[in-house]
Design a protein around this motif. Structure first.
Motif, PDB file in Angstrom:
ATOM      1  N   THR A   1       0.832  -1.204   0.000  1.00 25.98           N
ATOM      2  CA  THR A   1       0.000   0.000   0.000  1.00 25.98           C
ATOM      3  C   THR A   1       0.867   1.255   0.000  1.00 25.98           C
ATOM      4  N   PRO A   2       0.759   2.099  -1.045  1.00 28.62           N
ATOM      5  CA  PRO A   2       1.593   3.306  -1.101  1.00 28.62           C
ATOM      6  C   PRO A   2       1.377   4.219   0.106  1.00 28.62           C
ATOM      7  N   LEU A   3       0.136   4.319   0.588  1.00 32.14           N
ATOM      8  CA  LEU A   3      -0.153   5.188   1.731  1.00 32.14           C
ATOM      9  C   LEU A   3       0.648   4.755   2.950  1.00 32.14           C
ATOM     10  N   VAL A   4       0.745   3.436   3.147  1.00 36.00           N
ATOM     11  CA  VAL A   4       1.498   2.920   4.293  1.00 36.00           C
ATOM     12  C   VAL A   4       2.969   3.307   4.165  1.00 36.00           C
TER      13      VAL A   4
ATOM     14  N   ILE B   1       3.353   6.993   4.999  1.00 37.52           N
ATOM     15  CA  ILE B   1       3.240   7.240   6.438  1.00 37.52           C
ATOM     16  C   ILE B   1       4.475   6.719   7.160  1.00 37.52           C
ATOM     17  N   PHE B   2       4.951   5.555   6.735  1.00 35.18           N
ATOM     18  CA  PHE B   2       6.120   4.970   7.382  1.00 35.18           C
ATOM     19  C   PHE B   2       7.351   5.853   7.172  1.00 35.18           C
ATOM     20  N   ALA B   3       7.525   6.308   5.939  1.00 34.72           N
ATOM     21  CA  ALA B   3       8.672   7.177   5.646  1.00 34.72           C
ATOM     22  C   ALA B   3       8.576   8.474   6.445  1.00 34.72           C
ATOM     23  N   PHE B   4       7.360   9.047   6.501  1.00 36.10           N
ATOM     24  CA  PHE B   4       7.185  10.269   7.284  1.00 36.10           C
ATOM     25  C   PHE B   4       7.555  10.031   8.745  1.00 36.10           C
TER      26      PHE B   4
ATOM     27  N   SER C   1       9.665   8.221  19.495  1.00 32.41           N
ATOM     28  CA  SER C   1       9.097   9.058  18.448  1.00 32.41           C
ATOM     29  C   SER C   1       8.612   8.215  17.276  1.00 32.41           C
ATOM     30  N   ILE C   2       9.221   7.051  17.083  1.00 34.89           N
ATOM     31  CA  ILE C   2       8.761   6.186  16.000  1.00 34.89           C
ATOM     32  C   ILE C   2       7.356   5.675  16.352  1.00 34.89           C
ATOM     33  N   GLY C   3       7.031   5.678  17.646  1.00 35.35           N
ATOM     34  CA  GLY C   3       5.692   5.277  18.071  1.00 35.35           C
ATOM     35  C   GLY C   3       4.833   6.464  18.456  1.00 35.35           C
ATOM     36  N   ALA C   4       5.229   7.675  18.028  1.00 44.31           N
ATOM     37  CA  ALA C   4       4.514   8.890  18.445  1.00 44.31           C
ATOM     38  C   ALA C   4       3.040   8.796  18.079  1.00 44.31           C
TER      39      ALA C   4
ATOM     40  N   GLU D   1       0.176  15.065   9.393  1.00 48.81           N
ATOM     41  CA  GLU D   1       1.263  14.473  10.181  1.00 48.81           C
ATOM     42  C   GLU D   1       0.803  13.126  10.729  1.00 48.81           C
ATOM     43  N   GLN D   2       0.520  12.177   9.818  1.00 52.52           N
ATOM     44  CA  GLN D   2       0.068  10.868  10.264  1.00 52.52           C
ATOM     45  C   GLN D   2       1.254   9.971  10.513  1.00 52.52           C
ATOM     46  N   THR D   3       1.287   9.317  11.679  1.00 53.13           N
ATOM     47  CA  THR D   3       2.379   8.394  11.979  1.00 53.13           C
ATOM     48  C   THR D   3       1.861   6.964  11.904  1.00 53.13           C
TER      49      THR D   3
END
Lengths: 298, 270
Positions: A73-76, A79-82, A233-236, A248-250
């Motif tokens: 999924t491109p969205l994932v 979000i992951f890269a962000f 922060s990776i789990g923010a 700002e979706q994590t």
């Protein structure tokens, strides 16, 4: 007395001690086993179940559908890269602030030192929600800081540091910086004053001392500060949700959405497992990078 | 030479300004939150225009908020008790051990602190719902104990390390049983450490938010979760009031912990 005589007696006194140790460690093993390791195993198993629109997951099934969703999924990916970029940015800023602040505590004496230390400890123990409330109150466009700055004529237009990336980073800093400060300070507090004096006597000025003596000594503390800031922060979750804008979706926000709103447990579990994987790899790399990694656990 | 000295003083002043700014950024927003709790108006205003305890009264009249206060105290008490039991026994059990065995167990205790809160929350939510335990007090106490135990363990471990265990041996040589010797000789000496560890665990649970958000239900909602819910709608003066109460609890911990163990130990042990 021969060796063979003393042996049964020794094992008799040794045995209860061993049992005693086992009994004393039992509560820890049971708590972390039953409430942490077993549930983590359950999550891992969930991530390999089949996705279904009828319920949360297909019981007893085996499938890679959850991981396929994460991988395809491109969205994932976005979000992951962000999230990774966001965590790296927060970590870099947090470590920078922590080194300066911890060094200041270490150098200060008397009341300034007490206040600096107490400020960090108070912030550490204060709930995330109160800190986020404070950030919104102070930094929003009509907030205390902007009112003050525009009122004093220092700014023509209010600064926009809420409901955007800057806000999400700032809010997350409020969460991780106290931990980072105390991680650096814990190591710095073992630095011998005489070493610094010796360096000064040899002609080093403040910056030299900081660079040549203080920083190398603080290295393990800096590493711990970086690891803690990054994994947190990776789990923010709350900071980007409340103080960021919708963009700002994590991954943590996505995991909770998949779980609670879309009821897609295999996908949520797979994404959570990948996140934990990133955390563990960072942790191991950090421990491995430090020569005395074992001491962190002691 | 004087030029060099001048830049050194300038640098040292710059350093002071930077540190003072950081300290202000860290602490002033919290002070501002407290100030807004004492205003009479129904919006969150700073500086306060009219000093009043109106919203403290409103809090006492709100059943939802009182319920969440009671929930928070209950969960924090349970967490404090459980993590004290686990942390203290583990610190005693690992006393005198070294090497892999020790780092393995310490690592196990620390691991939950390094896994993101949302992941633990999600995991426990799916796991507990298999047993119908979601939204229960027990779920919250168990989850909070995962985070409080490494802290009680670390405080108790450094407390026990400062105790002279020969006194314990001496008491046993004089005929006291192991348990009696522990109760009468060790406990009075480590009392400060016990109080600090229990207090730290209590505060950690009181302030914990992410896991509580996922694991609590309408009846078990804790104060931070209730505050979050109302924050997502608007800035509510009641949130200022409960924030003030939560901050007062933290201040109490820091003052008591500082008096009993020294601020430095409180900062480095946890």
């Amino acid at each position: 007395m021969s060796l063979s005589d003393s042996r049964p007696a020794r094992s008799l006194t040794a045995l209860p001690a061993r049992w005693r140790t086992a009994a004393l460690l039992m509560p820890l093993v049971v708590l972390d086993g039953l409430v942490f390791l077993v549930p983590m195993g359950y999550l891992f198993r969930l991530s390999f179940t089949e996705r279904t629109s009828g319920g949360a997951f297909v019981e007893g099934s085996w499938s890679l559908a959850g991981y396929e969703y994460v991988a395809e999924t491109p969205l994932v990916h976005e979000i992951f890269a962000f999230t990774v970029g966001y965590a790296v940015l927060v970590t870099a800023l947090a470590v920078g602030v922590a080194v300066v602040y911890a060094y200041a505590i270490w150098r200060a004496t008397g009341w300034p030192r007490t206040f600096l230390l107490a400020g960090a400890v108070c912030s550490l123990f204060t709930t995330i929600v109160v800190k986020l409330f404070a950030v919104v109150l102070v930094f929003s466009p009509r907030g205390v800081l902007n009112d003050f700055l525009t009122g004093a004529g220092l700014l023509a237009e209010p600064l926009f540091v809420v409901d955007n990336l800057a806000g999400a980073v700032l809010a997350q800093l409020y969460i991780v910086v106290p931990y980072a400060i105390l991680a650096v300070y814990a190591v710095l507090s073992t630095l011998d004053d005489r070493l610094v004096e010796a360096a000064r006597d040899l002609g080093a000025d403040g910056i030299d001392v900081f660079r040549e003596v203080v920083l190398p000594h603080a290295r393990p503390g800096v590493a711990v500060a970086a690891i803690v800031s990054f994994t947190w922060s990776i789990g923010a979750y709350p900071a980007p949700l409340l103080v960021g804008s919708g963009s700002e979706q994590t991954t943590a926000i996505l995991v909770s959405q998949l779980l609670l709103a879309e009821f897609d447990w295999p996908a949520a579990a797979a994404l959570a497992v990948v996140t934990v994987g990133v955390v563990l790899v960072t942790l191991l790399a950090g421990l491995w990078g430090l020569d005395d990694g074992g001491e962190l656990l002691g | 030479m004087s030029c060099l000295a001048e830049t050194a003083t300038a640098r040292s002043w710059l350093f002071r300004v930077v540190v003072a700014t950081l300290f202000g950024l860290l602490v002033l927003p919290l002070a501002i939150v407290v100030a807004t709790a004492f205003d009479a108006s129904s919006a969150v205003v700073f500086p306060p225009t009219e000093l009043s305890l109106r919203w403290f009264g409103e809090l006492l009249a709100s059943r939802t908020w009182l319920r969440s206060l009671a929930n928070s105290l209950l969960v924090a008490t349970g967490t404090s008790a459980l993590s004290m039991l686990v942390g203290t026994t583990a610190a005693l059990g690992l006393r005198g051990y070294d090497g892999r065995f020790r780092s393995g167990l310490v690592g196990l205790a620390l691991l939950p602190l390094l896994v993101p809160g949302v992941v633990i929350a999600v995991t426990l939510l799916t796991f507990f719902s298999a047993f119908g335990l979601q939204q229960s007090y027990l779920a919250l106490v168990l989850a909070h104990s995962l985070w409080a135990t490494p802290l009680t363990f670390s405080v108790m471990q450094s407390t026990f390390a400062r105790f002279d265990w020969q006194l314990h041996e001496a008491a046993m040589d004089l005929g006291a049983s192991r348990l009696t010797a522990f109760r009468t000789v060790v406990v009075p000496e480590v009392r400060a450490g016990l109080v600090v560890a229990a207090l730290v665990a209590f505060i950690v649970s009181l302030q914990e938010f992410v896991m509580a958000l996922f694991l609590s239900g309408p009846d078990t909602r804790t104060v931070p979760v209730q505050a979050w819910n109302s924050l997502r709608q608007s800035l509510d003066p009641l949130v200022s009031v409960v924030s003030t109460l939560l901050l007062a609890a933290v201040l109490l911990l820091v003052l008591l912990g500082g008096a009993l163990a020294g601020l430095d130990r409180l900062a480095t042990d946890t």
